[in-house]
Scaffold this active site. Structure first.
Site, PDB file in Angstrom:
ATOM      1  N   GLY A  72      49.293  69.260  22.391  1.00 58.57           N
ATOM      2  CA  GLY A  72      49.202  70.707  22.217  1.00 58.57           C
ATOM      3  C   GLY A  72      48.085  71.266  23.665  1.00 58.57           C
TER       4      GLY A  72
ATOM      5  CE1 TYR B  81      47.065  79.454  13.544  1.00 61.64           C
ATOM      6  CE2 TYR B  81      45.606  81.352  13.902  1.00 61.64           C
ATOM      7  CZ  TYR B  81      45.867  80.029  13.320  1.00 61.64           C
ATOM      8  OH  TYR B  81      45.229  79.508  14.904  1.00 61.64           O
TER       9      TYR B  81
HETATM   10  N1  SER Z   1      45.363  81.931  18.998  1.00 56.07           N
HETATM   11  C1  SER Z   1      45.380  82.254  17.448  1.00 56.07           C
HETATM   12  C2  SER Z   1      46.946  83.174  17.838  1.00 56.07           C
HETATM   13  O1  SER Z   1      46.807  84.178  17.683  1.00 56.07           O
HETATM   14  C3  SER Z   1      44.850  82.695  16.990  1.00 56.07           C
HETATM   15  O2  SER Z   1      43.175  81.548  16.751  1.00 56.07           O
HETATM   16  O3  SER Z   1      47.438  82.717  16.657  1.00 56.07           O
END
Ligand code: SER
Length: 317
Positions: free
Chosen positions: A11, A143
């Site tokens: 990743g 998230y």
């Molecule tokens: N980079 C991530 C996102 O934008 C945030 O931690 O989902």
């Protein structure tokens, strides 16, 4: 850290963290864990061992940990914020059921574990400026929900079982090797690709949308420094605010335009990205990381921009 496993090694962060750890700890001592369909390629594949490690399969993690005598696991498997909104159940399965598997193996095999949290672990009710280390965390994205749970479960395993769990809350990470996918902060990577390709950039978040960002070399340093830190000095564990720079799209655009005079940007707001970005802090207070383990970033917006443009010009030539 002697024998390290990276879960999610192909990743955005994993691909560079694996190479950096191999440089510091020896190629043979760092195993690149990947899933089918995301196999390592090129230098990542050739420079050291790799193994299929699906974070949702505890037995698979355990067998790789045993085979390579792993003592430290960097668990980077996750769905980013935007994609997690369309696949909330999968985001939970990878982020939390997966973390449970990792922590159980770590408890049985005596491994230290790094599982990143994020600026996404905060929400609208969090103080937005200079967000403190210990504050309100009531995110409304899946998230964010998985990241707060990650912090709590990691602390639980430390307090209850003594598993050496440590983590940072990453800001948006800007990099030029492997692109991010499905995040809210991805625009700050995409904008550099557009500038170098000579394309007009279409920005998905509006002017004045401040978010914390960081250049990849600083993010890698943070992840490694924290795992090397003296545990006696750590008051916090999961997870430390870290910060390097905070800007809105108009500021990064101007920073690039200084070097790419003909560069143009227009706005076409993506409502989901805007809603997520608005709920996240404008800037984090990283005093605890600085005091407890000596965190200090090297790059600001200008020095990152110079380096990004140089690297991408060479890559896209
Ligand atoms: N980079 C991530 C996102 O934008 C945030 O931690 O989902």
């Amino acid at each position: 850290m002697k024998h390290i496993l990276i879960i999610g090694a192909t990743g955005q962060i994993g691909s560079e963290l694996t190479m950096e750890l191999r440089k510091r700890y020896g190629n043979q001592n760092v195993v690149a864990g990947y899933i089918l369909g995301a196999e390592p390629k090129g230098e990542l594949k050739e420079s050291g061992p790799s193994a299929i490690v699906d974070v949702t399969d505890g037995a698979m993690i355990e067998s790789v940990v045993r085979e390579y005598h792993i003592d430290t696991i960097y668990n980077l498997a996750a769905l980013l914020s935007v994609v997690a909104e369309s696949k909330p159940k999968l985001a939970w399965k990878i982020g939390i059921d997966g973390l449970w598997n990792v922590l159980e193996v770590a408890r049985e095999q005596g491994c230290a574990v790094f599982t990143p949290s994020s600026i996404g672990s905060f929400g609208s009710s969090t103080p937005h400026t200079k967000t403190p280390q210990d504050t309100i965390q009531r995110p409304r994205t899946m998230y964010g929900v998985t990241k707060v749970t990650t912090e709590l479960l990691s602390d639980y395993y430390f307090n209850k079982y003594g598993v050496d769990t440590r983590a940072v809350r990453f800001p948006g990470i800007i990099s030029n090797v492997t692109p991010p996918g499905g995040g809210t902060t991805d625009y700050a990577v995409d904008i550099y690709y557009s500038a170098v390709k000579g394309e007009k950039f279409v920005c998905p978040v509006k002017e004045g949308t401040l978010m914390d960002m960081m250049y990849m070399p600083d993010a890698l340093n943070a992840a490694i420094m924290l795992m090397e830190a003296d545990p006696a000095k750590l008051i916090h564990r999961n997870a430390f605010n870290i910060a390097a720079m905070s800007f809105g799209p108009e500021t990064i655009f101007q920073a690039i335009k200084k070097h790419v005079l003909e560069f143009e940007m227009v706005y076409n707001i993506d409502p989901l990205k805007q809603r997520i970005a608005d709920s996240w802090p404008d800037s984090l207070d990283d005093t605890c990381a600085r005091n407890e383990w000596g965190w200090k970033p090297a790059y600001d917006l200008e020095s990152m921009t110079v380096d990004m443009l140089e690297k991408l010009r060479a890559k896209l030539k």
